[in-house]
Design an enzyme around this catalytic site. Structure first.
Site, PDB file in Angstrom:
ATOM      1  N   LYS A 155      15.673  24.485  -1.612  1.00 44.28           N
ATOM      2  CA  LYS A 155      15.097  23.229  -2.125  1.00 44.28           C
ATOM      3  C   LYS A 155      13.845  23.522  -2.939  1.00 44.28           C
ATOM      4  O   LYS A 155      13.194  24.556  -2.779  1.00 44.28           O
ATOM      5  CB  LYS A 155      14.752  22.250  -0.984  1.00 44.28           C
ATOM      6  CG  LYS A 155      13.646  22.721  -0.016  1.00 44.28           C
ATOM      7  CD  LYS A 155      12.219  22.394  -0.434  1.00 44.28           C
ATOM      8  CE  LYS A 155      11.215  23.118   0.441  1.00 44.28           C
ATOM      9  NZ  LYS A 155       9.901  23.287  -0.002  1.00 44.28           N
ATOM     10  N   ALA A 175      10.005  33.314   2.451  1.00 44.44           N
ATOM     11  CA  ALA A 175       8.595  32.892   2.489  1.00 44.44           C
ATOM     12  C   ALA A 175       8.106  32.570   1.080  1.00 44.44           C
ATOM     13  O   ALA A 175       7.036  32.988   0.661  1.00 44.44           O
ATOM     14  CB  ALA A 175       7.726  33.964   3.151  1.00 44.44           C
ATOM     15  N   GLY A 180       8.466  29.267  -0.382  1.00 36.35           N
ATOM     16  CA  GLY A 180       8.337  27.844  -0.656  1.00 36.35           C
ATOM     17  C   GLY A 180       9.644  27.211  -1.073  1.00 36.35           C
ATOM     18  O   GLY A 180       9.663  26.162  -1.719  1.00 36.35           O
ATOM     19  N   GLY A 210      14.459  29.439   5.459  1.00 31.10           N
ATOM     20  CA  GLY A 210      14.661  29.409   6.915  1.00 31.10           C
ATOM     21  C   GLY A 210      15.193  28.061   7.371  1.00 31.10           C
ATOM     22  O   GLY A 210      16.100  27.983   8.204  1.00 31.10           O
ATOM     23  N   ALA A 266      16.902  25.938   5.584  1.00 28.52           N
ATOM     24  CA  ALA A 266      18.282  25.810   5.104  1.00 28.52           C
ATOM     25  C   ALA A 266      19.222  26.544   6.060  1.00 28.52           C
ATOM     26  O   ALA A 266      20.286  26.030   6.417  1.00 28.52           O
ATOM     27  CB  ALA A 266      18.401  26.390   3.689  1.00 28.52           C
ATOM     28  N   ASP A 288      11.533  20.615   7.201  1.00 31.01           N
ATOM     29  CA  ASP A 288      12.480  20.575   6.085  1.00 31.01           C
ATOM     30  C   ASP A 288      13.944  20.564   6.545  1.00 31.01           C
ATOM     31  O   ASP A 288      14.845  20.389   5.728  1.00 31.01           O
ATOM     32  CB  ASP A 288      12.287  21.796   5.163  1.00 31.01           C
ATOM     33  CG  ASP A 288      11.023  21.684   4.316  1.00 31.01           C
ATOM     34  OD1 ASP A 288      10.626  20.542   4.008  1.00 31.01           O
ATOM     35  OD2 ASP A 288      10.452  22.724   3.967  1.00 31.01           O
TER      36      ASP A 288
HETATM   37  P1  ATP Z   1       9.168  26.287   3.568  1.00 30.24           P
HETATM   38  O1  ATP Z   1       9.408  26.119   2.115  1.00 30.24           O
HETATM   39  O2  ATP Z   1      10.137  25.544   4.458  1.00 30.24           O
HETATM   40  O3  ATP Z   1       7.774  26.170   3.997  1.00 30.24           O
HETATM   41  P2  ATP Z   1       9.450  29.043   3.012  1.00 30.24           P
HETATM   42  O4  ATP Z   1      10.579  28.954   2.067  1.00 30.24           O
HETATM   43  O5  ATP Z   1       8.090  29.216   2.458  1.00 30.24           O
HETATM   44  O6  ATP Z   1       9.509  27.787   3.949  1.00 30.24           O
HETATM   45  P3  ATP Z   1      11.036  30.790   4.648  1.00 30.24           P
HETATM   46  O7  ATP Z   1      11.838  31.570   3.668  1.00 30.24           O
HETATM   47  O8  ATP Z   1      11.718  29.709   5.411  1.00 30.24           O
HETATM   48  O9  ATP Z   1       9.704  30.219   3.979  1.00 30.24           O
HETATM   49  O10 ATP Z   1      10.397  31.858   5.646  1.00 30.24           O
HETATM   50  C1  ATP Z   1       9.186  31.673   6.323  1.00 30.24           C
HETATM   51  C2  ATP Z   1       9.143  32.650   7.491  1.00 30.24           C
HETATM   52  O11 ATP Z   1      10.089  32.221   8.456  1.00 30.24           O
HETATM   53  C3  ATP Z   1       9.550  34.065   7.145  1.00 30.24           C
HETATM   54  O12 ATP Z   1       8.448  34.850   6.784  1.00 30.24           O
HETATM   55  C4  ATP Z   1      10.205  34.572   8.419  1.00 30.24           C
HETATM   56  O13 ATP Z   1       9.286  35.256   9.225  1.00 30.24           O
HETATM   57  C5  ATP Z   1      10.612  33.320   9.188  1.00 30.24           C
HETATM   58  N1  ATP Z   1      12.066  33.093   9.324  1.00 30.24           N
HETATM   59  C6  ATP Z   1      12.696  32.735  10.431  1.00 30.24           C
HETATM   60  N2  ATP Z   1      14.004  32.562  10.229  1.00 30.24           N
HETATM   61  C7  ATP Z   1      14.240  32.820   8.939  1.00 30.24           C
HETATM   62  C8  ATP Z   1      15.404  32.826   8.120  1.00 30.24           C
HETATM   63  N3  ATP Z   1      16.609  32.527   8.624  1.00 30.24           N
HETATM   64  N4  ATP Z   1      15.263  33.104   6.822  1.00 30.24           N
HETATM   65  C9  ATP Z   1      14.031  33.386   6.318  1.00 30.24           C
HETATM   66  N5  ATP Z   1      12.903  33.432   7.046  1.00 30.24           N
HETATM   67  C10 ATP Z   1      12.990  33.147   8.346  1.00 30.24           C
END
Ligand code: ATP
Length: 333
Positions: free
Chosen positions: A8, A117, A119, A123, A125, A157
């Site tokens: 997203k 991580a 944005g 995770g 999704a 989310d």
């Molecule tokens: P958001 O946009 O929801 O704030 P994000 O996209 O910034 O999240 P994610 O890719 O969801 O961040 O990852 C954040 C942290 O979550 C990662 O650094 C990791 O330690 C942890 N994590 C746990 N499960 C997962 C997963 N299935 N995929 C990715 N990261 C995960």
């Protein structure tokens, strides 16, 4: 069961305030983009939901992924948290370890293409995809309300990721309403060097900054979505977390400038960052922007929004990969 789930972006994100419980109230417009993670879930043994409560044996869960050390493989992974939450609903104990041939076990293979991580809610999704997959695989019969309740518990989310498409979210982000969106938007997605930004750290940095002096509202974005007009969208896109992300990672400022200099209609930090987005006029323009920006960023992709919702297919279905949940449609319960 195989699920493909999109990332997203936040077309609009206003932080309305810090609540007593430490969460932030937001107003945000979310839309899926066509970068996907994929999960294959395989059950060895009978589906627990098909058995009487006293016949249900403990379940072993094993997660395998290809995403490197930044993504946990143990109970902190949102995939395992989501699967465990469904087991709890079913009253099935979680057994330790991956289990052997004679054990009741589920193996989940996760292939990540959504930047980590970054944005883009990778995770969340994956958590939404897992809820849909194991509900089907284990014959848990959670229905829409059950899935949504668990999604809320798993993260802000996750309820959006369960349905995808385009939505307006308020409160801590869990109350979502679908938004009318016509046409498609095209983006250039500039991914950093793999060093992510922690969402809680970005919110803390936001709280330390002086409050924004002007009111912001998603009206222009909602209008642009109704008309499918990228020029209007460029005027309306906004992210209150951008200042905080730039404070923690000042180099992002040069990245945003480069995206605008390349000719994007607008540039934006994606969610809590550090991924940067450039809005293009159309698909062709996005490809031109990507080519211009590639030398300056470790990873540059093009993407289209909205990208529907999770698509769930039963691998060994006689007719092949029949789509069970269509693009962006609510799961049938
Ligand atoms: P958001 O946009 O929801 O704030 P994000 O996209 O910034 O999240 P994610 O890719 O969801 O961040 O990852 C954040 C942290 O979550 C990662 O650094 C990791 O330690 C942890 N994590 C746990 N499960 C997962 C997963 N299935 N995929 C990715 N990261 C995960």
């Amino acid at each position: 069961v195989r699920v493909r789930v999109p990332a997203k972006i936040n077309l609009f994100l206003a932080v309305e305030g810090l609540r007593d419980d430490g969460y932030h109230d937001l107003t945000t417009v979310l839309q899926t983009v066509d970068l996907h993670d994929e999960l294959d879930c395989t059950l060895h043994g009978p589906p627990p939901g098909a058995l009487a409560a006293d016949e249900r044996r403990p379940m072993h869960l094993e997660l395998r992924h290809d995403a490197g050390p930044e993504v946990p493989s143990g109970p902190d992974n949102l995939v395992l948290r989501a699967a465990t939450a469904v087991l709890q609903r079913l009253g099935v104990p979680l057994a330790e370890g991956p289990g052997g041939d004679d054990d009741l076990r589920t193996v989940i293979d996760l292939r990540k293409d959504i930047p980590v991580a970054a944005g883009m809610a990778g995770g969340s999704a994956d958590a939404a995809a897992t809820l849909l997959a194991v509900d089907r695989l284990w014959e848990a019969g959670l229905r829409r309300e059950g899935l949504e309740e668990l999604a809320v518990e798993l993260g802000a989310d996750v309820p959006f990721c369960l349905h995808g498409g385009t939505a307006l979210a308020t409160g801590t982000g869990v109350a979502t309403a679908r938004v009318l969106a016509r046409g498609e938007f095209h983006w250039v997605v500039c991914v950093g060097d793999g060093e992510g930004l922690s969402t809680p750290a970005v919110f803390r940095a936001h709280d330390d900054l002086p409050a924004r002096m002007v009111a912001v509202a998603p009206d222009l974005v909602l209008q642009a979505l109704r008309t499918g007009d990228p020029v209007l969208l460029a005027e309306g896109i906004h992210n209150d977390l951008q200042r905080a992300a730039l404070t923690l990672r000042p180099a992002l400022g040069a990245g945003l400038a480069a995206i605008e200099e390349a000719g994007a209609l607008a540039s934006l930090v994606s969610g809590s960052g550090p991924t940067l987005l450039g809005l293009a006029r159309d698909a062709e323009h996005a490809a031109v922007l990507a080519a211009a920006l590639r030398p300056g960023f470790p990873g540059v992709r093009t993407a289209r929004s909205a990208a529907g919702g999770p698509r769930l297919a039963r691998d060994r279905h006689p007719a092949g990969e029949g789509e069970l949940y269509g693009g962006g449609e609510a799961p049938r319960g």
